[in-house]
Write a protein that holds these residues in place. Structure first.
Motif, PDB file in Angstrom:
ATOM      1  N   GLU A   6       0.829  -1.203   0.000  1.00 46.16           N
ATOM      2  CA  GLU A   6       0.000   0.000   0.000  1.00 46.16           C
ATOM      3  C   GLU A   6       0.865   1.254   0.000  1.00 46.16           C
ATOM      4  O   GLU A   6       1.995   1.251   0.511  1.00 46.16           O
ATOM      5  CB  GLU A   6      -0.899   0.037   1.240  1.00 46.16           C
ATOM      6  N   LEU A  20      -5.326   6.243  -1.940  1.00 48.49           N
ATOM      7  CA  LEU A  20      -4.451   5.135  -1.610  1.00 48.49           C
ATOM      8  C   LEU A  20      -4.291   4.218  -2.816  1.00 48.49           C
ATOM      9  O   LEU A  20      -5.218   4.065  -3.617  1.00 48.49           O
ATOM     10  CB  LEU A  20      -5.025   4.330  -0.440  1.00 48.49           C
ATOM     11  N   CYS A  22      -2.673   0.240  -3.988  1.00 47.88           N
ATOM     12  CA  CYS A  22      -2.216  -1.069  -3.548  1.00 47.88           C
ATOM     13  C   CYS A  22      -1.680  -1.796  -4.773  1.00 47.88           C
ATOM     14  O   CYS A  22      -2.449  -2.145  -5.683  1.00 47.88           O
ATOM     15  CB  CYS A  22      -3.343  -1.850  -2.912  1.00 47.88           C
ATOM     16  N   TRP A  36     -10.322  -3.240   0.857  1.00 44.99           N
ATOM     17  CA  TRP A  36      -9.624  -2.338   1.778  1.00 44.99           C
ATOM     18  C   TRP A  36     -10.264  -2.499   3.150  1.00 44.99           C
ATOM     19  O   TRP A  36     -11.498  -2.551   3.280  1.00 44.99           O
ATOM     20  CB  TRP A  36      -9.740  -0.885   1.337  1.00 44.99           C
ATOM     21  N   TYR A  95      -5.441  -1.181   5.193  1.00 47.56           N
ATOM     22  CA  TYR A  95      -4.843  -2.391   4.652  1.00 47.56           C
ATOM     23  C   TYR A  95      -5.540  -2.795   3.361  1.00 47.56           C
ATOM     24  O   TYR A  95      -6.771  -2.761   3.269  1.00 47.56           O
ATOM     25  CB  TYR A  95      -4.965  -3.548   5.637  1.00 47.56           C
ATOM     26  N   CYS A  96      -4.750  -3.235   2.425  1.00 52.29           N
ATOM     27  CA  CYS A  96      -5.239  -3.837   1.203  1.00 52.29           C
ATOM     28  C   CYS A  96      -5.219  -5.355   1.386  1.00 52.29           C
ATOM     29  O   CYS A  96      -4.304  -5.880   2.033  1.00 52.29           O
ATOM     30  CB  CYS A  96      -4.318  -3.425   0.058  1.00 52.29           C
ATOM     31  N   THR A 117      -0.992   1.269   5.458  1.00 55.86           N
ATOM     32  CA  THR A 117      -0.529   2.645   5.316  1.00 55.86           C
ATOM     33  C   THR A 117      -1.366   3.523   6.251  1.00 55.86           C
ATOM     34  O   THR A 117      -2.587   3.363   6.343  1.00 55.86           O
ATOM     35  CB  THR A 117      -0.622   3.122   3.853  1.00 55.86           C
TER      36      THR A 117
END
Length: 123
Positions: A6, A20, A22, A36, A95-96, A117
């Motif tokens: 990410e 964002l 990823c 996500w 989070y991805c 991230t």
């Protein structure tokens, strides 16, 4: 194996925007559902949004509906999260994650995760 990285987090004021990204590598990306998630300090990780392998189906958690938008570019093996009208309660590590199904809404199916991230929204 699928590796997810990410990027794009940061500090933003209330009402601001962030995008964002990823980036995925490894096994076939385009066949997977991508999602996500986020985890705020002292809270459990929660689902934010997901997108099907084709990009034709999406599913948003209620707190982000109308403010966040997910998209993917299978040619670039990348999924994006556009976040608008950010609020302090959006502050979290984002989070991805990847699930091997073409489309799933089952959180338990996500089997690969990025490192996260940080997104911080100041009031």
């Amino acid at each position: 194996q699928v590796q997810l990285v990410e990027s794009g987090g940061g500090l933003v004021q209330t009402g601001g925007s962030l995008r964002l990204s990823c980036a995925a590598s490894g096994r076939t990306f385009s066949a997977n559902t991508m999602g996500w998630f986020r985890q705020a300090p002292g809270k459990e990780r929660e689902f934010v949004v997901s997108i099907s392998w084709s990009g034709s189906m999406t599913y948003y958690a209620d707190p982000v509906k109308g403010r966040f938008a997910i998209s993917r570019d299978n040619g670039k093996n990348t999924v994006y999260l556009q976040m608008n009208s950010l609020k302090p309660e959006d502050t979290a590590v984002y989070y991805c994650a990847s699930a091997p199904q073409a489309w799933t809404t089952q959180v338990k199916n996500y089997n690969y995760w990025g490192q996260g991230t940080q997104v911080t929204v100041s009031s």
